[in-house]
Design a protein around this motif. Structure first.
Motif, PDB file in Angstrom:
ATOM      1  N   VAL A   3       0.862  -1.183   0.000  1.00  0.00           N
ATOM      2  CA  VAL A   3       0.000   0.000   0.000  1.00  0.00           C
ATOM      3  C   VAL A   3       0.900   1.235   0.000  1.00  0.00           C
ATOM      4  O   VAL A   3       1.838   1.322   0.796  1.00  0.00           O
ATOM      5  CB  VAL A   3      -0.921   0.044   1.235  1.00  0.00           C
ATOM      6  CG1 VAL A   3      -1.857   1.252   1.156  1.00  0.00           C
ATOM      7  CG2 VAL A   3      -1.728  -1.234   1.374  1.00  0.00           C
ATOM      8  N   VAL A   4       0.597   2.185  -0.891  1.00  0.00           N
ATOM      9  CA  VAL A   4       1.329   3.450  -0.922  1.00  0.00           C
ATOM     10  C   VAL A   4       0.298   4.574  -0.851  1.00  0.00           C
ATOM     11  O   VAL A   4      -0.676   4.586  -1.611  1.00  0.00           O
ATOM     12  CB  VAL A   4       2.187   3.573  -2.190  1.00  0.00           C
ATOM     13  CG1 VAL A   4       2.867   4.938  -2.247  1.00  0.00           C
ATOM     14  CG2 VAL A   4       3.230   2.460  -2.230  1.00  0.00           C
ATOM     15  N   ILE A   5       0.524   5.520   0.066  1.00  0.00           N
ATOM     16  CA  ILE A   5      -0.460   6.550   0.386  1.00  0.00           C
ATOM     17  C   ILE A   5       0.165   7.935   0.227  1.00  0.00           C
ATOM     18  O   ILE A   5       1.213   8.222   0.807  1.00  0.00           O
ATOM     19  CB  ILE A   5      -0.980   6.389   1.832  1.00  0.00           C
ATOM     20  CG1 ILE A   5      -1.605   4.996   2.023  1.00  0.00           C
ATOM     21  CG2 ILE A   5      -1.994   7.474   2.174  1.00  0.00           C
ATOM     22  CD1 ILE A   5      -1.878   4.641   3.477  1.00  0.00           C
ATOM     23  N   GLY A   6      -0.486   8.772  -0.552  1.00  0.00           N
ATOM     24  CA  GLY A   6      -0.085  10.173  -0.656  1.00  0.00           C
ATOM     25  C   GLY A   6      -0.961  11.021   0.258  1.00  0.00           C
ATOM     26  O   GLY A   6      -2.180  10.879   0.264  1.00  0.00           O
ATOM     27  N   VAL A   7      -0.339  11.884   1.038  1.00  0.00           N
ATOM     28  CA  VAL A   7      -1.066  12.680   2.026  1.00  0.00           C
ATOM     29  C   VAL A   7      -1.111  14.138   1.591  1.00  0.00           C
ATOM     30  O   VAL A   7      -0.089  14.710   1.194  1.00  0.00           O
ATOM     31  CB  VAL A   7      -0.412  12.564   3.413  1.00  0.00           C
ATOM     32  CG1 VAL A   7      -1.159  13.418   4.432  1.00  0.00           C
ATOM     33  CG2 VAL A   7      -0.365  11.106   3.860  1.00  0.00           C
ATOM     34  N   GLU A   8      -2.283  14.720   1.662  1.00  0.00           N
ATOM     35  CA  GLU A   8      -2.475  16.125   1.318  1.00  0.00           C
ATOM     36  C   GLU A   8      -3.493  16.720   2.289  1.00  0.00           C
ATOM     37  O   GLU A   8      -4.616  16.218   2.404  1.00  0.00           O
ATOM     38  CB  GLU A   8      -2.989  16.249  -0.118  1.00  0.00           C
ATOM     39  CG  GLU A   8      -2.929  17.655  -0.690  1.00  0.00           C
ATOM     40  CD  GLU A   8      -1.519  18.099  -1.062  1.00  0.00           C
ATOM     41  OE1 GLU A   8      -1.213  19.293  -0.863  1.00  0.00           O
ATOM     42  OE2 GLU A   8      -0.734  17.254  -1.540  1.00  0.00           O
ATOM     43  N   ARG A   9      -3.087  17.761   2.995  1.00  0.00           N
ATOM     44  CA  ARG A   9      -3.982  18.457   3.932  1.00  0.00           C
ATOM     45  C   ARG A   9      -4.666  17.494   4.907  1.00  0.00           C
ATOM     46  O   ARG A   9      -5.865  17.542   5.137  1.00  0.00           O
ATOM     47  CB  ARG A   9      -5.019  19.293   3.176  1.00  0.00           C
ATOM     48  CG  ARG A   9      -4.400  20.439   2.371  1.00  0.00           C
ATOM     49  CD  ARG A   9      -5.467  21.379   1.837  1.00  0.00           C
ATOM     50  NE  ARG A   9      -6.295  20.733   0.845  1.00  0.00           N
ATOM     51  CZ  ARG A   9      -5.989  20.675  -0.460  1.00  0.00           C
ATOM     52  NH1 ARG A   9      -4.869  21.233  -0.901  1.00  0.00           N
ATOM     53  NH2 ARG A   9      -6.807  20.085  -1.312  1.00  0.00           N
ATOM     54  N   GLY A  10      -3.876  16.580   5.455  1.00  0.00           N
ATOM     55  CA  GLY A  10      -4.371  15.697   6.496  1.00  0.00           C
ATOM     56  C   GLY A  10      -5.154  14.491   6.029  1.00  0.00           C
ATOM     57  O   GLY A  10      -5.612  13.693   6.842  1.00  0.00           O
ATOM     58  N   THR A  18      -9.164   5.838   1.144  1.00  0.00           N
ATOM     59  CA  THR A  18      -8.998   7.190   1.662  1.00  0.00           C
ATOM     60  C   THR A  18      -8.986   7.091   3.178  1.00  0.00           C
ATOM     61  O   THR A  18      -9.857   6.454   3.773  1.00  0.00           O
ATOM     62  CB  THR A  18     -10.145   8.102   1.198  1.00  0.00           C
ATOM     63  OG1 THR A  18     -10.165   8.137  -0.230  1.00  0.00           O
ATOM     64  CG2 THR A  18      -9.959   9.506   1.734  1.00  0.00           C
ATOM     65  N   VAL A  19      -7.990   7.714   3.803  1.00  0.00           N
ATOM     66  CA  VAL A  19      -7.808   7.557   5.243  1.00  0.00           C
ATOM     67  C   VAL A  19      -7.271   8.850   5.844  1.00  0.00           C
ATOM     68  O   VAL A  19      -6.454   9.550   5.217  1.00  0.00           O
ATOM     69  CB  VAL A  19      -6.847   6.371   5.537  1.00  0.00           C
ATOM     70  CG1 VAL A  19      -5.506   6.562   4.848  1.00  0.00           C
ATOM     71  CG2 VAL A  19      -6.668   6.149   7.023  1.00  0.00           C
ATOM     72  N   ALA A  20      -7.740   9.191   7.036  1.00  0.00           N
ATOM     73  CA  ALA A  20      -7.194  10.351   7.739  1.00  0.00           C
ATOM     74  C   ALA A  20      -5.721  10.105   8.069  1.00  0.00           C
ATOM     75  O   ALA A  20      -5.326   8.985   8.419  1.00  0.00           O
ATOM     76  CB  ALA A  20      -7.983  10.601   9.017  1.00  0.00           C
ATOM     77  N   GLU A  21      -4.904  11.147   7.940  1.00  0.00           N
ATOM     78  CA  GLU A  21      -3.470  10.990   8.190  1.00  0.00           C
ATOM     79  C   GLU A  21      -3.215  10.426   9.583  1.00  0.00           C
ATOM     80  O   GLU A  21      -2.347   9.571   9.766  1.00  0.00           O
ATOM     81  CB  GLU A  21      -2.778  12.339   8.032  1.00  0.00           C
ATOM     82  CG  GLU A  21      -1.272  12.274   8.237  1.00  0.00           C
ATOM     83  CD  GLU A  21      -0.595  13.613   8.035  1.00  0.00           C
ATOM     84  OE1 GLU A  21       0.645  13.655   7.957  1.00  0.00           O
ATOM     85  OE2 GLU A  21      -1.310  14.630   7.952  1.00  0.00           O
ATOM     86  N   THR A  22      -3.997  10.852  10.553  1.00  0.00           N
ATOM     87  CA  THR A  22      -3.789  10.396  11.928  1.00  0.00           C
ATOM     88  C   THR A  22      -4.164   8.929  12.129  1.00  0.00           C
ATOM     89  O   THR A  22      -3.792   8.327  13.144  1.00  0.00           O
ATOM     90  CB  THR A  22      -4.627  11.250  12.895  1.00  0.00           C
ATOM     91  OG1 THR A  22      -6.005  11.223  12.464  1.00  0.00           O
ATOM     92  CG2 THR A  22      -4.133  12.684  12.914  1.00  0.00           C
ATOM     93  N   ALA A  23      -4.901   8.346  11.175  1.00  0.00           N
ATOM     94  CA  ALA A  23      -5.350   6.963  11.315  1.00  0.00           C
ATOM     95  C   ALA A  23      -4.536   5.983  10.471  1.00  0.00           C
ATOM     96  O   ALA A  23      -4.806   4.777  10.497  1.00  0.00           O
ATOM     97  CB  ALA A  23      -6.832   6.860  10.932  1.00  0.00           C
ATOM     98  N   ILE A  24      -3.554   6.482   9.742  1.00  0.00           N
ATOM     99  CA  ILE A  24      -2.823   5.608   8.813  1.00  0.00           C
ATOM    100  C   ILE A  24      -2.134   4.457   9.544  1.00  0.00           C
ATOM    101  O   ILE A  24      -2.242   3.289   9.146  1.00  0.00           O
ATOM    102  CB  ILE A  24      -1.804   6.422   7.983  1.00  0.00           C
ATOM    103  CG1 ILE A  24      -2.540   7.339   6.996  1.00  0.00           C
ATOM    104  CG2 ILE A  24      -0.867   5.478   7.219  1.00  0.00           C
ATOM    105  CD1 ILE A  24      -1.618   8.264   6.213  1.00  0.00           C
ATOM    106  N   GLU A  25      -1.398   4.759  10.595  1.00  0.00           N
ATOM    107  CA  GLU A  25      -0.648   3.720  11.320  1.00  0.00           C
ATOM    108  C   GLU A  25      -1.586   2.612  11.804  1.00  0.00           C
ATOM    109  O   GLU A  25      -1.319   1.421  11.610  1.00  0.00           O
ATOM    110  CB  GLU A  25       0.094   4.335  12.506  1.00  0.00           C
ATOM    111  CG  GLU A  25       1.277   5.201  12.140  1.00  0.00           C
ATOM    112  CD  GLU A  25       2.570   4.393  11.950  1.00  0.00           C
ATOM    113  OE1 GLU A  25       2.534   3.169  12.175  1.00  0.00           O
ATOM    114  OE2 GLU A  25       3.584   5.008  11.573  1.00  0.00           O
TER     115      GLU A  25
END
Length: 579
Positions: free
Chosen positions: A387-394, A434-441
């Motif tokens: 899985v590869v995730i790009g983060v933009e504005r949280g 789609t996932v909130a940045e704070t929930a990725i881990e």
């Protein structure tokens, strides 16, 4: 089991495994009973093809393999409504995903309608501004100006968006995993609906669209109307099937085999132009669809204007096709540069993290158009679902790619159901989320936990499977022709991999930044030409580059190379082992 050629640890860290005794016995029996070359018989034996099935397998025909479209739920109302809209001259909109499968599916419908003197509005959402699938504002706008909206390669989970098309009929032709409830639509034709039996779950969206057009032809015939020609559309179905990594089993084999033959006629302007900018100077194969044409069609949706690929595939104007293909080729070069930077960062994260079940990475500002292809590269490097995730504005937008035996789409859907991600879905081999940045881990930890049991059930996943040994002198164009009779090759039907024993490296040089070209020889025989795509980003390329005069065992797949009017065989190298 003893390692083939005693290779316990190759340059890429893998153990080489040859065919087991049962496969070898079946291959020898098939070679004798069906009068086949042993190399071809090995392919059939690995696929458990019985002697009485050989003829049908080597010559798959659509007539024999095409399923009855009415096996799929909602097929009848979907086909009847499509024909009614066409016949009445109603305003039809096609809402398609921005990848090859979506673009090909849209082009299939556009071609079918044009054969009957009708046009349709093409709408493909912007990957960054709108994201995947139907959205309420777009559907509301399309509904205001159209009598029928056909969603292709998307829509199965788009309840809110489809509800916004109130007053306009919506048909969904899709293959992504469905949820417990269906969206508000006139028809949802999808072999991966929860109430389907899954027997046609291997179809991509373009395959579903083609079956819908087959049923539409029946409706037209019953009404005494002329039917549009469907067989010339198989070039688009073949492209989508291979590019979407659909398994080459069942009717998909016939789709791709016959689609490649049609593509070789060079009659569709968009595919001709794409082949020319790709410098494809030979009859196309599934490799060319997946690694040359597909990436260029995808480039518009990844880093450019989302509808460029579908427009290129659907245009009837050779001049427009050339312009669109050149633009897509330029965007594909841009995509490669962006991808390389993201891939380097992603692999560094994966290596540092060391998760034994899931390879994942996330980064600020990573372009959402390349996370899918980077996930595929990470999967290839690690042999694990990625899985590869790009983060933009949280907010993180990611793509996932799986390995055989691990249903990643269903696992991602489970994350959405558990509330760990905002939304997500896909199919067995690929998914988006789609996932909130704070929930990725937390989400990735749970995903790793969900897929681990399936991963543990896969045996020997770090091994390199090899069909048999071959001498360089036996690697001839004639052998390649015989091997290709057992194709097409791709997902769930891999091309045979051969090992070559004790060859001396004559030369090695880079091609561009990522690839390697080499020549190997054995006493008294012609040299073997070798190409290793992407090898410089793996341990393989650097190890060979400075090893002239050293001896190696090689393993890879044969392919035909054309230069100066001559055809010769070369080895697409997968691995090597130093002696």
């Amino acid at each position: 089991m003893t390692a083939l050629l005693n290779v316990e640890t190759s340059l890429t860290g893998r153990r080489w495994i040859g065919p087991d005794e049962a496969v070898t016995r079946r291959a020898e029996a098939l070679a004798q009973s069906a009068e086949l070359p042993l190399a071809v018989a090995r392919i059939l034996a690995e696929r458990n093809i019985a002697p009485e099935e050989v003829e049908g397998y080597l010559s798959p025909t659509l007539r024999e393999m095409l399923p009855d479209p009415l096996r799929l739920r909602d097929m009848e109302p979907a086909a009847e409504r499509l024909v009614a809209a066409m016949a009445a001259g109603e305003r039809i909109a096609i809402f398609a995903d921005y990848d090859v499968d979506g673009g090909s599916s849209a082009a299939l419908l556009i071609d079918w309608l044009r054969q009957q003197g009708r046009e349709a509005t093409l709408y493909i959402p912007d990957r960054i501004d709108e994201g995947y699938g139907p959205n309420a504002p777009a559907m509301q706008a399309l509904a205001a100006a159209h009598d029928l909206i056909v969603c292709v390669d998307c829509g199965t989970l788009s309840h809110e968006a489809l509800a916004a098309a109130d007053g306009t009929d919506v048909i969904v032709l899709d293959h992504h995993l469905g949820g417990e409830t269906l969206p508000p639509a006139l028809a949802v034709v999808n072999p991966n609906r929860m109430d389907e039996d899954g027997s046609l779950g291997h179809l991509c969206a373009a395959g579903v669209v083609f079956l819908t057009l087959v049923q539409a032809g029946r409706v037209l015939r019953a009404q005494g109307r002329a039917e549009p020609a469907l067989l010339p559309l198989l070039d688009l179905v073949a492209l989508a099937t291979v590019a979407d990594v659909a398994p080459l089993i069942g009717v998909n084999r016939a789709f791709v085999r016959q689609g490649l033959s049609i593509m070789a006629r060079r009659e569709r302007p968009g595919l001709v132009a794409l082949s020319d900018v790709s410098r494809l100077d030979t009859a196309p194969s599934s490799f060319h669809l997946g690694f040359m044409l597909g990436p260029r069609v995808n480039a518009g949706g990844r880093v450019g204007k989302a509808d460029l690929g579908a427009r290129c595939l659907s245009t009837a104007d050779p001049s427009e096709a050339r312009q669109l293909a050149e633009k897509l080729d330029e965007l594909n070069r841009d995509r490669r540069a962006i991808e390389a930077a993201v891939r380097e960062e992603a692999l560094a994260q994966v290596e540092a993290r060391g998760d034994e079940a899931l390879s994942w990475a996330a980064g600020d500002g990573w372009h959402p158009g390349v996370v899918g292809i980077v996930a595929a590269r990470v999967k290839e490097r690690t042999g694990l679902p990625s899985v590869v995730i790009g983060v933009e504005r949280g907010i993180g937008k990611g793509s996932a790619r799986s390995v055989p035996g691990v249903d990643l789409g269903r696992a991602v859907q489970r994350l959405a159901a558990e509330g760990l991600i905002e939304k997500g879905g896909g199919h067995m081999m690929a998914a988006g989320l789609t996932v909130a940045e704070t929930a990725i881990e937390a989400a990735m930890a749970r995903l790793s936990e969900l897929i681990r049991p399936e991963l543990d059930r896969r045996s020997g996943t770090g091994d390199l499977r090899i069909s048999g040994l071959l001498e360089p002198a036996a690697a001839t164009p004639e052998l390649m022709t015989q091997i290709e009779s057992a194709g097409p090759f791709g997902q769930a039907a891999p091309a045979p991999r051969f090992a070559f024993s004790d060859l001396i490296l004559d030369s090695a040089a880079t091609m561009g930044e990522a690839h390697l070209r080499a020549g190997f020889r054995v006493a008294g025989q012609a040299p073997l030409e070798v190409v290793a795509w992407g090898a410089m980003a793996t341990p393989l390329g650097p190890a060979l580059l400075g090893a002239k005069g050293r001896r190696f065992h090689l393993a890879g797949k044969l392919e035909l190379s054309h230069w100066g009017g001559r055809s010769r065989v070369r080895l697409r190298l997968d691995d090597a082992a130093a002696l």
